[in-house]
Design a protein around this motif. Sequence first.
Motif, mmCIF file in Angstrom:
data_model
loop_
_atom_site.group_PDB
_atom_site.id
_atom_site.type_symbol
_atom_site.label_atom_id
_atom_site.label_comp_id
_atom_site.label_asym_id
_atom_site.label_seq_id
_atom_site.Cartn_x
_atom_site.Cartn_y
_atom_site.Cartn_z
ATOM 1 N N PHE A 1 -8.383 -0.390 2.068
ATOM 2 C CA PHE A 1 -7.060 0.068 2.483
ATOM 3 C C PHE A 1 -7.003 1.591 2.415
ATOM 4 N N ARG A 2 -6.598 2.229 3.512
ATOM 5 C CA ARG A 2 -6.562 3.683 3.599
ATOM 6 C C ARG A 2 -5.151 4.171 3.916
ATOM 7 N N VAL A 3 -4.903 5.430 3.575
ATOM 8 C CA VAL A 3 -3.561 6.004 3.771
ATOM 9 C C VAL A 3 -3.611 7.218 4.697
ATOM 10 N N ASP A 4 -4.639 7.291 5.544
ATOM 11 C CA ASP A 4 -4.849 8.458 6.405
ATOM 12 C C ASP A 4 -3.618 8.818 7.235
ATOM 13 N N GLU A 5 -2.962 7.815 7.780
ATOM 14 C CA GLU A 5 -1.851 8.065 8.699
ATOM 15 C C GLU A 5 -0.484 8.002 8.003
ATOM 16 N N MET A 6 -0.471 7.883 6.683
ATOM 17 C CA MET A 6 0.784 7.720 5.952
ATOM 18 C C MET A 6 1.213 9.022 5.286
ATOM 19 N N GLU A 7 2.498 9.334 5.354
ATOM 20 C CA GLU A 7 3.015 10.500 4.663
ATOM 21 C C GLU A 7 3.018 10.247 3.161
ATOM 22 N N GLU A 8 2.988 11.326 2.376
ATOM 23 C CA GLU A 8 3.077 11.167 0.921
ATOM 24 C C GLU A 8 4.377 10.459 0.557
ATOM 25 N N ARG B 1 -4.562 2.318 -11.901
ATOM 26 C CA ARG B 1 -3.659 3.464 -12.008
ATOM 27 C C ARG B 1 -4.296 4.697 -11.378
ATOM 28 N N LEU B 2 -3.439 5.622 -11.002
ATOM 29 C CA LEU B 2 -3.863 6.966 -10.648
ATOM 30 C C LEU B 2 -3.180 7.929 -11.605
ATOM 31 N N ASP B 3 -3.896 8.987 -12.020
ATOM 32 C CA ASP B 3 -3.310 9.984 -12.907
ATOM 33 C C ASP B 3 -2.091 10.616 -12.256
ATOM 34 N N ILE B 4 -1.262 11.230 -13.064
ATOM 35 C CA ILE B 4 -0.021 11.825 -12.567
ATOM 36 C C ILE B 4 -0.282 12.857 -11.479
ATOM 37 N N ASP B 5 -1.396 13.597 -11.574
ATOM 38 C CA ASP B 5 -1.686 14.644 -10.598
ATOM 39 C C ASP B 5 -2.605 14.176 -9.470
ATOM 40 N N THR B 6 -3.013 12.915 -9.484
ATOM 41 C CA THR B 6 -3.870 12.362 -8.434
ATOM 42 C C THR B 6 -3.004 11.730 -7.360
ATOM 43 N N THR B 7 -3.364 11.962 -6.106
ATOM 44 C CA THR B 7 -2.602 11.441 -4.975
ATOM 45 C C THR B 7 -3.416 10.377 -4.243
ATOM 46 N N GLY B 8 -2.746 9.691 -3.305
ATOM 47 C CA GLY B 8 -3.471 8.812 -2.396
ATOM 48 C C GLY B 8 -3.230 7.332 -2.549
ATOM 49 N N ALA B 9 -4.203 6.554 -2.099
ATOM 50 C CA ALA B 9 -4.050 5.114 -1.911
ATOM 51 C C ALA B 9 -3.944 4.362 -3.230
ATOM 52 N N ILE B 10 -2.857 3.610 -3.368
ATOM 53 C CA ILE B 10 -2.709 2.712 -4.504
ATOM 54 C C ILE B 10 -2.010 1.441 -4.023
ATOM 55 N N LEU B 11 -2.452 0.318 -4.539
ATOM 56 C CA LEU B 11 -1.855 -0.967 -4.203
ATOM 57 C C LEU B 11 -0.942 -1.412 -5.330
ATOM 58 N N LEU B 12 0.137 -2.105 -4.964
ATOM 59 C CA LEU B 12 1.074 -2.668 -5.926
ATOM 60 C C LEU B 12 1.324 -4.121 -5.550
ATOM 61 N N THR B 13 1.482 -4.969 -6.566
ATOM 62 C CA THR B 13 1.695 -6.384 -6.288
ATOM 63 C C THR B 13 2.406 -7.052 -7.454
ATOM 64 N N LEU C 1 0.861 -1.180 0.000
ATOM 65 C CA LEU C 1 0.000 0.000 0.000
ATOM 66 C C LEU C 1 0.897 1.229 0.000
ATOM 67 N N LEU C 2 0.664 2.127 -0.951
ATOM 68 C CA LEU C 2 1.506 3.311 -1.100
ATOM 69 C C LEU C 2 0.623 4.554 -1.155
ATOM 70 N N ASN C 3 1.087 5.613 -0.505
ATOM 71 C CA ASN C 3 0.400 6.910 -0.577
ATOM 72 C C ASN C 3 1.074 7.719 -1.686
ATOM 73 N N LYS C 4 0.481 7.674 -2.865
ATOM 74 C CA LYS C 4 1.101 8.251 -4.056
ATOM 75 C C LYS C 4 1.138 9.784 -3.991
ATOM 76 N N PRO C 5 2.314 10.369 -4.207
ATOM 77 C CA PRO C 5 2.394 11.822 -4.316
ATOM 78 C C PRO C 5 2.031 12.275 -5.738
ATOM 79 N N SER C 6 1.713 13.531 -5.890
ATOM 80 C CA SER C 6 1.499 14.101 -7.212
ATOM 81 C C SER C 6 2.810 14.096 -7.991
ATOM 82 N N GLY C 7 2.702 13.956 -9.313
ATOM 83 C CA GLY C 7 3.887 14.024 -10.164
ATOM 84 C C GLY C 7 4.506 12.694 -10.511
#
Length: 232
Positions: free
Chosen positions: A209-216, A100-112, A62-68
């Motif tokens: 899965f949430r990223v509330d407590e995770m830094e970008e 996927r999340l767009d390049i400018d969209t942030t937040g919860a994404i899963l990778l596997t 679980l990753l908190n995706k930053p913009s960009g």
Amino acid sequence: MKRLDALLSNLGYCSRSETKLFLKQNEVLIKNQRVFNPTSKANHCDVLVNNEALDSEKILILLNKPSGYICSHNDAGKLIYSLLPRRYQNRNPKISTIGRLDIDTTGAILLTDDGELNHKLTSPKKDVKKVYEVSLEKPLNGDEKELFASGKVLLNGEEKPLKPAILKEITPTLVHLEIVEGKYHQVKRMFAYTKNRVIKLHRLEFSGFRVDEMEEGAFKIIDDFNIKSYNL
């Protein structure tokens, strides 16, 4: 049982050709006996590297995706995988984003690297829940909640209306939107349908899965217990 060089290379610790050097530079134990031979055979559960168990054979992150950052292996620019340790980037099969999340969209994404799990969570038939925090250019019209819940919104280029979505108003220009689909630019297109524009989009939740407590940019490994508890 597998050869040690295959185990280590598949998990990204080193390439097969580098295994001999890796064994010299790191303490690798099979059943508590240090080994230096890359062709030694072992079960995954019997191997320790520098007193730590091997990474899981299948991994969910679980990753908190930053913009960009881009959710791709091949595009130019900053790739989301660069936020992971080099070892994870070198796994075989490769780790991929679940959707996927767009390049400018942030937040919860899963990778596997689990293809079956990836397919399960991206299948349109599974109605996987996604919750977004949406900042809007203009205040709500007032009828969006009923409109999105109706299951009658037909976006341009689509043959079927969207499944019902749940909108919660935080302020007239800030809402939470729960959807169970993942159509191309869906949230942005939904608000364009109402003559509004999304100026910031953050995914709060993906399949529980949430990223509330995770830094970008931060990530965490989801262990087997959590996978089972979310009925994935």
